[in-house]
Design a protein around this motif. Structure first.
Motif, PDB file in Angstrom:
ATOM      1  N   VAL A 161       0.849  -1.180   0.091  1.00 33.19           N
ATOM      2  CA  VAL A 161       0.021  -0.004  -0.054  1.00 33.19           C
ATOM      3  C   VAL A 161       0.953   1.079   0.057  1.00 33.19           C
TER       4      VAL A 161
ATOM      5  N   PHE B 141      -1.933  -3.837  -5.545  1.00 34.54           N
ATOM      6  CA  PHE B 141      -0.786  -2.894  -5.319  1.00 34.54           C
ATOM      7  C   PHE B 141       0.157  -3.231  -6.640  1.00 34.54           C
TER       8      PHE B 141
ATOM      9  N   TRP C  88      -1.982   1.969  -5.685  1.00 33.75           N
ATOM     10  CA  TRP C  88      -2.753   1.170  -4.616  1.00 33.75           C
ATOM     11  C   TRP C  88      -4.487   1.268  -4.843  1.00 33.75           C
TER      12      TRP C  88
END
Length: 394
Positions: A11, A352, A362
């Protein structure tokens, strides 16, 4: 802890593009339990899954009811498998349950970004996987105990897990955690062996690996994490080995989230205690992203350190919404904290995509009526590319 070219967890944050759509979730369905195929016998491989080992090897794991050779035949042709490797066979007992025969074979060296085909015996089913690329871009997918359910889960995920590497870490539901047997994570450690030795770890519960310019650290929320513990000392050592010129992205996975505005799982020692012990290490190392599960909902935070917005801190994301027996955690504290960028109690998964050494994307995808709907997304510039943050300290 899903994919396109590869699978795992990550992330990040910088420029934020958020889409929020109201959604009324239908009631839960009945539990799904899968039995072996009708034509399977006691030697039929089942619960096949693969995981990365080092830079150019792959571990292939499977289970049979009876003992069979732990041999994998493989190659780059679906018709001819010119290489073969033999590994190990093991099993375990827990109370009145005895597992099947667990086979583990590590194959390689393998070429990057290459399709390989493998089978377990002449004339048996042929499986395939594609090795991750050596360079960017690369995509990761992210998602969050009665012993026979381990078998059912293994059969359920085999179509994906036999084709894409699954890199996992333990959660609270993976622990047997009963007074009669103080040893925990018996099934997890036996069935899902990760490459912990390759990163100098002494435990399957925490380890690291590298792939295509990303260094990923998998920490154990349910083993000792205090300063001076084996895991703490290993983390300090592993962070010192990270070369941001070779792996500009640095990502960490935990189970119990350190930041959480959901009422569920507030104040647990695995969250609060681990954060107190380790958050400073991750901040000084300029970790880009910390990914967590545990809370059965989704939440993404802005870059944060010590409970305050910090442009050199990691992005924390809770993605504990992959599916569970207990339903969703739908009660959040109000008002929403300013460091919390997006939150929603729906089942879903994350993707991701690391585009290059500086930039990643993300996205979180709500699983809406069996359809994947993107509900949150963010563009991320990594901290090694930020002049204000790239003076690394450990």
């Amino acid at each position: 802890m899903k994919f396109h070219n590869f699978w795992l967890l990550l992330v990040a944050s910088a420029t934020i593009f958020t889409v929020a759509v109201a959604y009324n979730r239908p009631p839960p369905r009945k539990n799904l339990v899968l039995s072996p195929a009708d034509d399977a016998d006691s030697t039929t491989p089942q619960q096949v899954h693969i995981s990365l080992v080092g830079k150019n090897r792959m571990r292939i794991s499977w289970i049979t009811d009876d003992h069979t050779p732990a041999t994998v035949h493989y190659g780059t042709s679906s018709e001819k498998h010119e290489y073969s490797v033999t590994g190990t066979v093991s099993s375990y007992q827990h109370l009145n349950y005895t597992s099947g025969q667990i086979h583990d074979v590590t194959i390689g060296p393998l070429e990057p970004n290459t399709e390989y085909y493998y089978r377990f015996a002449p004339g048996s089913t042929v499986y395939s996987f594609k090795t991750p690329p050596a360079k960017f871009p690369i995509k990761f997918a992210i998602s969050d105990t009665v012993q026979p359910l381990w078998d059912s889960f293994g059969r359920l995920v085999e179509p994906l897990a036999s084709r894409r590497p699954w890199m996992v870490t333990q959660g609270n539901h993976d622990s047997e955690n009963i007074t009669a047997n103080p040893v925990t994570f018996i099934a997890y450690n036996a069935r899902w062996r990760m490459p912990f030795e390759d990163s100098g770890s002494g435990s399957n519960l925490y380890y690291s690996f590298e792939v295509a310019g990303v260094h990923v650290i998998m920490l154990g929320s349910y083993t000792d994490f205090q300063p001076g513990s084996n895991q703490y000392r290993w983390l300090v050592s592993d962070l010192k080995k990270v070369d941001r010129n070779k792996t500009p992205w640095l990502v960490v996975l935990i189970h119990a989230p350190w930041y959480n505005s959901n009422y569920a799982h507030q104040g647990e020692i695995q969250s609060v205690g681990m954060m107190d012990a380790m958050e400073g290490l991750l901040y000084k190392a300029r970790v880009d992203v910390v990914l967590a599960g545990h809370v059965h909902a989704y939440e993404r935070f802005n870059r944060v350190y010590n409970h305050v917005a910090n442009s050199c801190g990691p992005v924390h994301i809770t993605i504990g919404d992959g599916g569970n027996l207990h339903g969703l955690a739908s009660n959040y504290t109000e008002p929403q904290p300013t460091i919390s960028a997006f939150r929603e109690a729906s089942f879903g998964h994350g993707q991701f995509e690391v585009v290059n050494a500086s930039y990643a994307k993300w996205s979180w995808h709500r699983n809406q009526d069996d359809e994947s709907v993107q509900a949150d997304s963010v563009s991320i510039i990594n901290l090694a590319s930020n002049p204000a943050c790239n003076k690394l300290e450990i």
